[in-house]
Write an enzyme that holds these catalytic residues in place. Structure first.
Site, short mmCIF file in Angstrom:
data_model
loop_
_atom_site.label_atom_id
_atom_site.label_comp_id
_atom_site.label_asym_id
_atom_site.label_seq_id
_atom_site.Cartn_x
_atom_site.Cartn_y
_atom_site.Cartn_z
N SER A 69 0.83 -1.20 0.00
CA SER A 69 0.00 0.00 0.00
C SER A 69 0.87 1.26 0.00
CB SER A 69 -0.96 -0.03 1.20
OG SER A 69 -2.03 0.87 1.04
N ASP A 181 -5.61 -3.99 -2.48
CA ASP A 181 -4.57 -3.61 -1.53
C ASP A 181 -3.82 -4.81 -0.95
OD1 ASP A 181 -3.14 -2.38 0.65
OD2 ASP A 181 -4.60 -0.75 0.56
#
Length: 298
Positions: A69, A181
Site C-alpha cells: 500500500s 490492496d
C-alpha cells in the site's frame, strides 16, 4: 660458520614459504543482507520517511526493500534513489486529489489512476529493472486471497494494485485477475523482502489503534474494519521479522496528509528507539570488516 648458519636459516624460511604458502588473511564475517519491509497505513505511512531518514543517518544499509500500500509508494521512491528530503517535501503537499478521483462504480468510490502521475514525481524509474535497490510490491488477488509479488515490469501498475484499498478504490485488473490492496494478505511485507534475499529484516508496523468514536463516513468504517483485521494477522509477519519499528501513529486519522511533518517525526522517534537493537544485531558481522568497507557506521 655464522654465514653458513644464516644461509641455512634463509633456506628453511624459503622452504616453509613454498610448502605452506603466504599466511591467509583472517576471514571476514559475512554481513547479512538487510531488507526493509514497509507496511500500509494510508497517510500514516508518511512515518516511513522518518524511519528512512534515521536509518540513513545511522549508516544502516538497506540492500532490498518491499512495500504494501502506501509503503509500496515510499519503497519505490527509495529504491529509485529519491532523497529523503524530497520525499518529505512531497508528503507535506500531498492531498487525496493527487492520487484519487471520485467516480461512480459498484466496485469502489474512487479511481487511483492519478497515482501513476504522482509516482513519477517521486521516482524517475518506470520499471523495476531500472531501480537502484531491489524492490518488491505486494498486492492481493481478490479471487484467491493470495499475495501477488511484483518484482519486474512496470512499477506504476503494481503500485496502483497495492494501493487499491477495497471499497474505496477500484480494483486493478492484471492478467485476468482483480487485484486490491496488499494490506489484506500482507500488512507488513516481511515475506516479500525475504523473497528478495533479505537475511535480516527490519519491519515497520503502523498500528492505527482502535478509535471508540462513532464512525462518520464509509471510509471510517472501512479503515476501522481493516485495523481490526490487521491485529489478528500480526503474529504471522512479526515472527519472520528480526527487528520491528513501530511509529506511534495513533493520533493521526487515516487521511491526515496535512500533518505530514508530525507523522515524519513520529517515524524518526520510533526508528531512533530501535537503532541500538539493530546495530547490536549487525555489529558482530561488521567487526571484522575494515571501517571503510562497513556500511553500518559512518
Amino acid at each position: 660458520m655464522a654465514k653458513v648458519l644464516s644461509w641455512v636459516g634463509d633456506a628453511v624460511k624459503r622452504l616453509r614459504g613454498f610448502a605452506y604458502g603466504p599466511a591467509r588473511p583472517p576471514e571476514r564475517a559475512h554481513r547479512p543482507r538487510v531488507g526493509l519491509a514497509l507496511g500500509g497505513g494510508f497517510a500514516r505511512g508518511i512515518a516511513h520517511i522518518g524511519v528512512l531518514r534515521v536509518l540513513e543517518q545511522e549508516g544502516i544499509p538497506i540492500d532490498c526493500i518491499a512495500g504494501t500500500s502506501v509503503g509500496a509508494l515510499i519503497a519505490s521512491a527509495h529504491a529509485c534513489g529519491s532523497p529523503v528530503s524530497a520525499m518529505a517535501a512531497h508528503a507535506a503537499s500531498t492531498r487525496f486529489r493527487d492520487f484519487g478521483r471520485w467516480t461512480l462504480s459498484w466496485l469502489g468510490l474512487a479511481s487511483n489512476e492519478r497515482l501513476e502521475d504522482y509516482l513519477h514525481r517521486v521516482c524517475t524509474a518506470n520499471r523495476f529493472e531500472d531501480l537502484k535497490t531491489p524492490l518488491a510490491i505486494v498486492a492481493t488477488d481478490l479471487g484467491s486471497g493470495e499475495s501477488v509479488y511484483f518484482t519486474r515490469g512496470e512499477i506504476a501498475l503494481a503500485l496502483r494494485a497495492s494501493c487499491a484499498y477495497p471499497g474505496l478504490f477500484l480494483p486493478v485488473e492484471y492478467e485476468g485477475r482483480l487485484l486490491v490492496d496488499g494490506f489484506l494478505s500482507e500488512p507488513v511485507p516481511v515475506e516479500a523482502v525475504r523473497r528478495l534475499g533479505a537475511e535480516f529484516v527490519i519491519a515497520v508496523y503502523l498500528d492505527p489503534g482502535l478509535n471508540h468514536d462513532k464512525p462518520k463516513t464509509v471510509a471510517d468504517v472501512l479503515s476501522r474494519s481493516f485495523s481490526i483485521m490487521q491485529r489478528y494477522s500480526e503474529s504471522t509477519w512479526r515472527r519472520r521479522a528480526d527487528a520491528v519499528i513501530e511509529p506511534d501513529v495513533k493520533p493521526f486519522p487515516w487521511d491526515a496528509f496535512a500533518r505530514a511533518p508530525e507523522i515524519v517525526l513520529a517515524g524518526e522517534a520510533a526508528a531512533r528507539r530501535a537503532v541500538p537493537k539493530i546495530k547490536a544485531a549487525l555489529q558482530p558481522f561488521v567487526a571484522a570488516v575494515p571501517a571503510k568497507e562497513s556500511a553500518i557506521y559512518r
